[in-house]
Motif scaffolding. Structure first.
Motif, PDB file in Angstrom:
ATOM      1  N   CYS A 149       0.813  -1.223   0.000  1.00 17.74           N
ATOM      2  CA  CYS A 149       0.000   0.000   0.000  1.00 17.74           C
ATOM      3  C   CYS A 149       0.844   1.270   0.000  1.00 17.74           C
ATOM      4  N   ASP A 152      -0.220  -5.998   4.778  1.00 16.83           N
ATOM      5  CA  ASP A 152      -1.453  -5.560   4.120  1.00 16.83           C
ATOM      6  C   ASP A 152      -2.393  -6.751   3.901  1.00 16.83           C
ATOM      7  N   VAL A 175      -6.144  -0.308  -4.199  1.00 15.83           N
ATOM      8  CA  VAL A 175      -5.919  -0.129  -2.758  1.00 15.83           C
ATOM      9  C   VAL A 175      -6.931   0.855  -2.189  1.00 15.83           C
ATOM     10  N   HIS A 226      -7.536   3.350   0.678  1.00 15.59           N
ATOM     11  CA  HIS A 226      -6.773   4.101   1.677  1.00 15.59           C
ATOM     12  C   HIS A 226      -7.626   4.519   2.872  1.00 15.59           C
ATOM     13  N   ASN A 254      -6.509  -4.317  -1.985  1.00 15.48           N
ATOM     14  CA  ASN A 254      -5.652  -4.194  -0.813  1.00 15.48           C
ATOM     15  C   ASN A 254      -6.325  -3.226   0.148  1.00 15.48           C
ATOM     16  N   GLU A 269      -5.005  -2.443   3.143  1.00 12.71           N
ATOM     17  CA  GLU A 269      -3.933  -1.952   4.028  1.00 12.71           C
ATOM     18  C   GLU A 269      -3.809  -2.781   5.318  1.00 12.71           C
TER      19      GLU A 269
END
Length: 303
Positions: free
Chosen positions: A29, A125, A236, A238, A269, A271
């Motif tokens: 990430c 992650d 990803v 966030h 992903n 994180e």
């Protein structure tokens, strides 16, 4: 003495950093410009081009550590040789952080038996199959489907999902401010840093070319999420914020965002859990397909 000009990343550095991230990909990430830029004010992380590779340096209490160089294999060895000499001249130990197993394999090929790695579970992650997050199919995700069904029942004709755009950015910003007040961010350093990053990601949403989704009930924002592609096969996430008193809002924004924005990517992903038991339980409950391990590398002590 070897001099390397490490500097804080600015918006003007985005094309350069993205060039390396796009050519030398990773599912970690940390390998997005938004992550690098938005967290720069909270961590003393700088970057430099070393022997035609991209290297980040983290500095704390006079000690520093580097990321694995992003670049061609031949240049990676030159960069590590330069960085180890840089450390020797300053009488500090050479070390690297956020090193993936793939990075360490390459390090072993270049320097057999010279380095050792220690992986930290808190930094790994969580990566999921996007289709599973979108459909929540299978026995193991039965509880998640129940959360979705309950949300839809509770807010039957009152909820809506929409993409995050410049038209609803301000609404999300105001929701984030309310979330900050409800969650005691002023009294918690980590929470405060996280909400600052959230607010800045909204301020710079267009400049950073981020992607987001918004969940509304009765026309008001109750949850939103922000992410971006990290490589060809992985997206990803966030940021994800929802009001705790809106039952099922976190589960719903997660599923809706993947359905609408992530299905072009096989993996999502979400994180790391940073060692938080609550986060760890929540992230594991979605059944990750694999983890991206990240470790700390140092030279072996020779007796």
């Amino acid at each position: 003495m070897i001099e390397i000009e490490f500097k804080k990343a600015t918006l003007e550095d985005r094309p350069l950093i993205l060039h390396y991230f796009h050519h030398y990909t990773s599912r970690s990430c940390e390998r997005t410009f938004a992550n690098v830029y938005l967290w720069a004010r909270f961590y003393n992380v700088t970057f430099a081009i070393v022997e035609e590779t991209l290297v980040f340096r983290s500095e704390e209490d006079g000690h520093f550590s580097f990321t694995f160089p992003a670049g061609e294999t031949g240049q990676i060895k030159k960069a590590i040789d330069t960085l180890t000499a840089y450390c020797e001249e300053r009488n500090v130990p050479f070390s690297m952080y956020c090193v993936t197993p793939e990075n360490f394999e390459e390090l072993e090929r270049l320097y057999p038996g010279r380095f050792e790695v220690e992986y930290n579970e808190d930094d790994a992650d969580y990566v999921y199959e996007s289709e599973k997050l979108a459909t929540l199919s299978g026995k193991k995700l039965h509880a998640k489907r129940n959360h979705i069904n309950k949300f839809k029942l509770l807010y039957e004709d009152r909820w809506s999902y929409e993409s995050l755009t410049k038209d609803n950015l301000e609404e999300c910003f105001q929701m984030a401010l309310s979330w900050r007040n409800e969650n005691g961010c002023e009294d918690d350093e980590e929470k405060n840093a996280e909400i600052c990053v959230t607010l800045n990601s909204l301020r710079l949403f267009e400049e950073l070319e981020l992607v987001g989704g918004v969940l509304k009930v009765d026309g008001k924002v109750v949850a939103f999420t922000i992410g971006e592609p990290i490589c060809k096969d992985t997206f990803v996430v966030h940021i994800e914020k929802a009001f705790a008193d809106v039952e099922g809002a976190y589960t719903m924004i997660n599923q809706q965002f993947v359905q609408h924005a992530c299905l072009d990517y096989p993996y999502v992903n979400r994180e790391e859990d940073t060692g938080s038991e609550g986060l760890r339980k929540a992230k594991r409950s979605y059944r990750p397909v694999f983890m991206v391990q990240k470790g700390y590398v140092k030279e072996k002590e020779h007796k």
